[in-house]
Design a protein around this motif. Sequence first.
Motif, PDB file in Angstrom:
ATOM      1  N   TYR A   1       0.837  -1.210   0.000  1.00 41.52           N
ATOM      2  CA  TYR A   1       0.000   0.000   0.000  1.00 41.52           C
ATOM      3  C   TYR A   1       0.871   1.260   0.000  1.00 41.52           C
TER       4      TYR A   1
ATOM      5  N   ASP B   1      -0.997   4.764  -0.925  1.00 44.84           N
ATOM      6  CA  ASP B   1      -2.159   4.725  -0.036  1.00 44.84           C
ATOM      7  C   ASP B   1      -1.619   4.642   1.391  1.00 44.84           C
TER       8      ASP B   1
ATOM      9  N   GLU C   1      -3.873   3.463   4.487  1.00 44.45           N
ATOM     10  CA  GLU C   1      -4.086   2.024   4.545  1.00 44.45           C
ATOM     11  C   GLU C   1      -2.793   1.305   4.921  1.00 44.45           C
TER      12      GLU C   1
ATOM     13  N   ASN D   1     -11.927   5.395   9.646  1.00 41.41           N
ATOM     14  CA  ASN D   1     -11.794   5.111   8.221  1.00 41.41           C
ATOM     15  C   ASN D   1     -13.025   4.399   7.683  1.00 41.41           C
TER      16      ASN D   1
END
Length: 817
Positions: free
Chosen positions: A63, A68, A71, A423
């Motif tokens: 990730y 990202d 994450e 999240n």
Amino acid sequence: MTDSISISNGNISNNREQERTELVRKGFDKFKSDDFLTCIKLLKESLLIKEDWNVYLGLGWSYFKLSDFAEAKKKFEASIKLNPEKFETSIKLNPEYNAYQGIGFSLVELELFEDAIDALNRSLNYNITIDTYRYLAKAYCGSKRYEEAIEIFNSSLCLEKSADLYSRIGYCWTQLGDSQKALEAYKNSIEIEPSWKAHKNIGTQLFRLKNHKLAIEEFKKSIELNNKDWDSYQGLAWSHLNLGDYKSASIAFKNSLNLKQDWSCHYGLGCSLYEEGELMKAEKELIKSINIVDHHKVDPFYLLGKVYMEQKNYVAALTSFMSGWNIEKRKNLSELMLNCMSLLSKDDFNFLNMLLQSTKKYYVASDANKSRFHMNSILDLISEKVENRTINPFILKLYSTIVNDKRETLTSTDFLQDQELSNNEIADLEKDFFRKTKSKNIISFGDCHSRIFNGFKSINNIIGGAATAYNINKGDSSSGAYESLVKITKQYKPNETTIIFTMGEIDLRMHVNKQSKRQNRHPEMIIDDIVKNYINCIDWLVSKGFNIIINAPHCGGGAWQTCIRIEERNNYCSYLNRMLFAICSSRGIKCVSFNDIVVNSISRQNNTSFFQDVYHLRYAPEQAGLFLLKVITKRILKEVSKEHAIHKENNKSSSGLGVKLPEIYKNEEDIRCLVNIIGTDIPGLTTLDSLETGSKYKSIGDKFDDKDYSLLLELPFAILPEMVSLYFSQDHICQEIVSICYAIYECCDDHILTPNNIIPGETSFITSHKEKMIITRSNFRHCKFQDLQSRFIFITLKNLKGANLNKIGISRMKYDE
């Protein structure tokens, strides 16, 4: 990832274990070949068989490679949480990639620097790597802890001497203001690896040390290696300018501007041309500098004012100096403003000078009676002008600008308390967004504030440059926004696509006031033009089948400005939003805003906790940005769930008859805002303080005697007043109170003086025996103008003994075309 990542064994069947082992092996092979998406897919499949901290570690780095970072951080944390004892043992065996390092790297990329520092320091307990040092130093820089960053970079030099490390040390010393040490670091950098950037950095430090001749040599070396760097040309230009070589400076500034339109380059070219005596050319460059959207420096205004003074255009000079004063209170600007006024009109200058002298005496007076005497003298000066029915409102504005350099700011409620967002909550909102809009594609389009939707991974954010709602239909617009829209219509299927428009903030900050002055039309009329162009564009997209949502402007611009105060621009924003909401409602178009959250409805000030700088909002992953994303998304989903009645007769495309604008208000009730008290002798009110209109007060004027009283108010934005109402309470109701309210009118171009511009309202009385209340109303309905407005209200009161003034209300009319 390394080959040494182990695979845990557990109590599962041999076949399943073999399957899991094979998935993990293939996943890590895909990682090594940079196929991170497939790696994630395979590792996730292995987790369905059995959880493994190594797998979470692999997911974290995958990730991270895909940027990202949020994450990635979650997966690194899961790796630690799953089995911390084995994790710490394995780090000692396989230290190259540990989860604390991954967490630290991710936090740096998320700009959560303090948390990153903790994670990276913990990582260094297990293994010391050059990458960890670099990220730790970057975290210290992000937290503006430059001395600690320098220590980390120096520690890194023990592992590896590189030009990049020395450059970073030079940057830190630059931020600490030590140009000599920065210069030494950059010289060490160039000894290891000569580069154009290193020569530029050395030139910059030499410039700051005022060694302009050597700076020129370094900038020239930088340009020889890279003639596409606008900043090197700019450094060369400023060095020439400081040595008095104005022609060489002009050439270098022009070369820089050929590469990038930067405000400082236009300003520098203006400086060079001014020194060469090219006043007309200098004026053009300085205006270009000022018109750069994200510009908030005082120097171009100062120099432009001097250019106008040499051209004997004292009105324009005064305007320029005042704009500079709004940005920074420089003493020389106030002196120049007074000088301009003396050259424009001796009478106005003398009047302004008397006001300022009286105020100065008021400030230094220690005796209360002297204080009252001097303040009365200010009111007497104003009263004399009122009796003559003529006053230059620019004088009052200039007086208020000079003496009110400290304005009280009301802070909005802190909406961020108890607003921790998970999240999962953001992910659920994103799913609802796609489901309820029935869209395969959602595009966030507009100016930079459209980044508010960056917190959603699946929304495509397309920035239309410095896009304005006014020019959105123009193919030749410098922002290129229209061209971007055309590309969207070709790339996406209309019936599968929702476009969220976020535009208008730049119009409110730059366009409205400038065009109001230029055309001598009220700002609301300019806003009407903006809305027509904006809606014509929306109609065009709707006619093609796109689903359109409008995210209306959140404010009238950031804290800084190039023309007027934020309170006035936020008033424009309120009007524009009301217009958008009304016309969108008639067309069945969804329209939302969070203006009520980021702007205080009374003070008209921005709530700065939502802004990352003078212009821009905070965006995800910051908590403030996530909160705003949650608010705007929920408001959109609420609108999407509604059934809108579409009035077909109003739903006309831009290719036809144009847009019919609604009348959003006729007679608005009392304006709730803070007005500035320019002068008063009413007990309970204080000169140079603020008064909230429309609110009740318990003890204004509870010590009235038989004398006459006066009050001069300045609104934070100009209006066409409809009514000024004063609410008095009395023990014994009578109608002997005399109240006369005068509106001091000004042209929208505030340098055009209108004769007999002080107009008294038509007074009426309302008596309530039950509430023991007298309301005096001054009606200005007979004053309907397109080019006039009023921001100053002068009130005279008589026969007040025994009464209390409880409230002052001001309402306004709609401007009619």
